[in-house]
Design a protein around this motif. Structure first.
Motif, PDB file in Angstrom:
ATOM      1  N   GLY A 104       0.866  -1.172   0.132  1.00  0.00           N
ATOM      2  CA  GLY A 104      -0.053  -0.186  -0.081  1.00  0.00           C
ATOM      3  C   GLY A 104       0.832   1.234  -0.145  1.00  0.00           C
ATOM      4  O   GLY A 104       0.211   2.346  -0.413  1.00  0.00           O
ATOM      5  N   GLY A 105       2.100   1.181   0.376  1.00  0.00           N
ATOM      6  CA  GLY A 105       3.050   2.241   0.397  1.00  0.00           C
ATOM      7  C   GLY A 105       3.528   2.522  -0.893  1.00  0.00           C
ATOM      8  O   GLY A 105       3.780   3.806  -1.178  1.00  0.00           O
ATOM      9  N   GLY A 106       3.642   1.892  -1.943  1.00  0.00           N
ATOM     10  CA  GLY A 106       4.206   2.149  -3.038  1.00  0.00           C
ATOM     11  C   GLY A 106       3.051   2.397  -4.213  1.00  0.00           C
ATOM     12  O   GLY A 106       1.789   2.504  -3.898  1.00  0.00           O
ATOM     13  N   THR A 107       3.629   2.849  -5.150  1.00  0.00           N
ATOM     14  CA  THR A 107       2.731   3.437  -6.435  1.00  0.00           C
ATOM     15  C   THR A 107       2.317   2.416  -7.318  1.00  0.00           C
ATOM     16  O   THR A 107       3.526   1.579  -7.792  1.00  0.00           O
ATOM     17  CB  THR A 107       2.920   4.444  -7.166  1.00  0.00           C
ATOM     18  N   PRO A 108       1.325   1.754  -7.772  1.00  0.00           N
ATOM     19  CA  PRO A 108       0.960   0.752  -8.671  1.00  0.00           C
ATOM     20  C   PRO A 108       1.978   1.066 -10.003  1.00  0.00           C
ATOM     21  O   PRO A 108       2.010   1.976 -10.366  1.00  0.00           O
ATOM     22  CB  PRO A 108      -0.648   0.640  -8.922  1.00  0.00           C
ATOM     23  N   ALA A 109       2.435   0.034 -10.900  1.00  0.00           N
ATOM     24  CA  ALA A 109       3.063   0.063 -11.687  1.00  0.00           C
ATOM     25  C   ALA A 109       2.384   0.593 -12.918  1.00  0.00           C
ATOM     26  O   ALA A 109       1.397   0.266 -13.161  1.00  0.00           O
ATOM     27  CB  ALA A 109       3.955  -1.378 -12.104  1.00  0.00           C
ATOM     28  N   THR A 144      -1.099   8.350 -14.659  1.00  0.00           N
ATOM     29  CA  THR A 144      -2.062   8.092 -15.728  1.00  0.00           C
ATOM     30  C   THR A 144      -3.196   7.227 -15.008  1.00  0.00           C
ATOM     31  O   THR A 144      -4.082   6.790 -15.362  1.00  0.00           O
ATOM     32  CB  THR A 144      -1.512   6.973 -16.610  1.00  0.00           C
ATOM     33  N   GLY A 145      -2.955   7.358 -13.336  1.00  0.00           N
ATOM     34  CA  GLY A 145      -3.927   6.638 -12.814  1.00  0.00           C
ATOM     35  C   GLY A 145      -4.700   7.558 -11.714  1.00  0.00           C
ATOM     36  O   GLY A 145      -4.918   8.441 -12.103  1.00  0.00           O
ATOM     37  N   LYS A 146      -4.852   6.835 -10.512  1.00  0.00           N
ATOM     38  CA  LYS A 146      -5.877   7.926  -9.830  1.00  0.00           C
ATOM     39  C   LYS A 146      -4.784   8.950  -9.100  1.00  0.00           C
ATOM     40  O   LYS A 146      -3.745   8.802  -9.187  1.00  0.00           O
ATOM     41  CB  LYS A 146      -6.393   7.024  -8.524  1.00  0.00           C
ATOM     42  N   ALA A 147      -5.498   9.956  -8.579  1.00  0.00           N
ATOM     43  CA  ALA A 147      -4.858  11.100  -7.893  1.00  0.00           C
ATOM     44  C   ALA A 147      -4.090  10.519  -6.867  1.00  0.00           C
ATOM     45  O   ALA A 147      -4.315   9.592  -6.079  1.00  0.00           O
ATOM     46  CB  ALA A 147      -5.627  12.243  -7.475  1.00  0.00           C
ATOM     47  N   LYS A 148      -2.523  10.948  -6.610  1.00  0.00           N
ATOM     48  CA  LYS A 148      -1.750  10.554  -5.914  1.00  0.00           C
ATOM     49  C   LYS A 148      -1.143  11.552  -5.040  1.00  0.00           C
ATOM     50  O   LYS A 148      -0.900  12.933  -5.735  1.00  0.00           O
ATOM     51  CB  LYS A 148      -0.733   9.876  -6.310  1.00  0.00           C
ATOM     52  N   ASN A 149      -0.859  11.526  -3.847  1.00  0.00           N
ATOM     53  CA  ASN A 149      -0.042  12.716  -2.954  1.00  0.00           C
ATOM     54  C   ASN A 149       1.300  11.790  -3.026  1.00  0.00           C
ATOM     55  O   ASN A 149       1.342  11.024  -1.999  1.00  0.00           O
ATOM     56  CB  ASN A 149      -0.568  12.803  -1.853  1.00  0.00           C
ATOM     57  N   LEU A 150       2.220  12.416  -3.491  1.00  0.00           N
ATOM     58  CA  LEU A 150       3.632  11.732  -3.542  1.00  0.00           C
ATOM     59  C   LEU A 150       4.519  12.180  -2.470  1.00  0.00           C
ATOM     60  O   LEU A 150       4.685  13.462  -2.439  1.00  0.00           O
ATOM     61  CB  LEU A 150       4.273  11.556  -4.904  1.00  0.00           C
ATOM     62  N   SER A 151       5.306  11.564  -1.716  1.00  0.00           N
ATOM     63  CA  SER A 151       6.256  12.147  -0.875  1.00  0.00           C
ATOM     64  C   SER A 151       7.752  12.061  -1.603  1.00  0.00           C
ATOM     65  O   SER A 151       7.742  11.357  -2.527  1.00  0.00           O
ATOM     66  CB  SER A 151       6.528  10.951   0.423  1.00  0.00           C
ATOM     67  N   ILE A 168       3.932  16.123  -3.568  1.00  0.00           N
ATOM     68  CA  ILE A 168       3.390  16.885  -4.506  1.00  0.00           C
ATOM     69  C   ILE A 168       2.105  15.807  -4.726  1.00  0.00           C
ATOM     70  O   ILE A 168       2.089  14.600  -4.769  1.00  0.00           O
ATOM     71  CB  ILE A 168       4.295  16.710  -5.556  1.00  0.00           C
ATOM     72  N   THR A 169       0.938  16.810  -4.994  1.00  0.00           N
ATOM     73  CA  THR A 169      -0.313  15.883  -5.453  1.00  0.00           C
ATOM     74  C   THR A 169      -0.454  16.002  -6.964  1.00  0.00           C
ATOM     75  O   THR A 169      -0.458  16.997  -7.470  1.00  0.00           O
ATOM     76  CB  THR A 169      -1.504  16.555  -4.795  1.00  0.00           C
ATOM     77  N   VAL A 170      -0.426  14.938  -7.730  1.00  0.00           N
ATOM     78  CA  VAL A 170      -0.619  14.774  -9.049  1.00  0.00           C
ATOM     79  C   VAL A 170      -1.953  13.966  -9.425  1.00  0.00           C
ATOM     80  O   VAL A 170      -2.390  12.893  -8.966  1.00  0.00           O
ATOM     81  CB  VAL A 170       0.467  13.947  -9.770  1.00  0.00           C
ATOM     82  N   SER A 171      -2.962  14.887  -9.981  1.00  0.00           N
ATOM     83  CA  SER A 171      -4.207  14.252 -10.212  1.00  0.00           C
ATOM     84  C   SER A 171      -3.936  13.370 -11.360  1.00  0.00           C
ATOM     85  O   SER A 171      -3.229  13.125 -12.161  1.00  0.00           O
ATOM     86  CB  SER A 171      -5.405  15.245 -10.462  1.00  0.00           C
ATOM     87  N   GLN A 172      -5.233  12.494 -11.779  1.00  0.00           N
ATOM     88  CA  GLN A 172      -5.266  11.652 -12.905  1.00  0.00           C
ATOM     89  C   GLN A 172      -5.035  12.506 -14.126  1.00  0.00           C
ATOM     90  O   GLN A 172      -5.785  13.471 -14.426  1.00  0.00           O
ATOM     91  CB  GLN A 172      -6.410  10.781 -12.910  1.00  0.00           C
TER      92      GLN A 172
END
Length: 358
Positions: A104-109, A144-151, A168-172
């Motif tokens: 759950g901590g990582g971002t899906p490939a 290209t996926g769901k909105a993410k808040n990346l550390s 940084i927050t990156v939307s879909q």
């Protein structure tokens, strides 16, 4: 004589309308010969200048300097291997089993794309003035996926890498960027580390060297609101700042226009003889660029190092005002030509009358 003067003036106006297509450079090898090219590439105008590891973009292994000699660009540290002259991180195979509890901590490939995939820089410092070179790199993130808040964090680069932000927050479907400033420590060494973005790592290799000759550079977009109407020129101002011991030297300026994905559209190069601080203007044709956001990058290459900088701009649809400006330009040219033609006719008639009176 007056008619010849106005004919010559008209010829100059015609000539200058095409002069921007050529590059004229005074040979800096010691002669005063002129070299004229029409492709923007004037490297052949100069005597053989040995390549450096920085100008080649290499930081490991031995290579030809282009002048019949060999230069040694160093060796890679632990965890890195030399690939085509660049120290790259050795891929670490994924660990087997036992790690399922941290999911759950990582971002899906396939959802997050990060550019660049690695950073290789040569930084220098002046041990006389105590000044250190600072280089800013832009990191681009596309989701290209769901909105993410990346550390965002760094490892092994404490005191050297300054992050613009730690999250940084990156939307879909959105692309965003942040900057990282790299500052040379005042000692010669190789530095290995990582920029970490939500579990993904960007390997960083920094070669720190003492160099009494180094530059800072800056490029700025002059177009209003950083917007360029499609088909018109991108206007920039370039500043070159030599530091350290004062002396004349040839530097190469590499310009590149690319989009946020890294796709290169336009490249241009020139070589200048620099002794003191210089500020000058450069314009770039944008007729081939589609609508969208772009980066104009400048890389100043000098003996022993590089000094990159960049600026952002946007290509927008032409407006009625742009077409009016073009029409007005041609109208002014037509009026000038007409005035010159009328003056020539008046002078000729005056001469004929004088001859008739004689």
């Amino acid at each position: 004589m007056k008619s010849k003067f106005f004919i010559f003036l008209g010829f100059l106006l015609f000539l200058f309308s095409f002069a921007s297509a050529d590059v004229i450079s005074v040979n800096s090898g010691g002669s005063t010969d002129l070299c004229v090219t029409s492709g923007g590439n004037i490297e052949d105008c100069f005597f053989c200048v040995p390549k450096t590891c920085a100008s080649l973009g290499y930081n490991c292994d031995s290579w030809s300097d282009g002048c019949a000699k060999t230069i040694n660009c160093g060796v890679c540290g632990a965890g890195f291997t030399c690939t085509a002259g660049i120290c790259t991180a050795v891929p670490v195979p994924p660990g087997g089993g036992g790690g399922g509890g941290g999911g759950g901590g990582g971002t899906p490939a396939g959802e997050i794309t990060i550019t660049p995939s690695s950073i290789n820089l040569t930084l220098s410092f002046n041990n006389v003035t105590g000044m250190a070179q600072r280089i800013t790199k832009q990191i681009y993130i596309t989701n290209t996926g769901k909105a993410k808040n990346l550390s965002i964090s760094q490892s092994g680069l404490s005191g050297i890498a300054i992050l613009e932000t730690t999250s940084i927050t990156v939307s879909q479907g959105e692309s965003k960027q942040f900057s990282v400033d790299f500052i040379a420590p005042l000692e010669q060494k190789d530095v290995y580390g990582y920029i970490q973005i939500d579990g993904k790592q960007i390997p960083v290799f920094l070669h720190i060297t003492s160099n009494p000759l180094w530059f800072d550079s800056n490029i700025a977009v002059l177009n209003r609101d950083y917007k360029v109407s499609q088909g018109t020129k991108l206007n920039t101002q370039v500043e070159l700042v030599p530091m350290g011991e004062k002396q004349k030297m040839d530097v190469t300026l590499n310009y590149v226009i690319k989009d946020y994905t890294g796709k290169v559209y336009i490249t241009q190069q020139e070589t200048l003889l620099v002794e003191n601080r210089m500020t000058f203007s450069r314009s770039f044709e944008t007729g081939t660029l589609p609508l969208g956001k772009y980066i104009i990058g400048l890389e100043l290459v000098y003996p022993g190092g590089t000094a990159p900088s960049s600026a952002h701009f946007e290509i927008v649809q032409r407006t009625a005002g742009d077409f009016f400006g073009i029409i007005l330009f041609f109208l002014v040219i037509a009026i000038l030509i007409t005035i010159i033609f009328i003056i020539i006719l008046i002078i000729r008639r005056k001469r004929r009358r004088e001859e008739e009176n004689i």
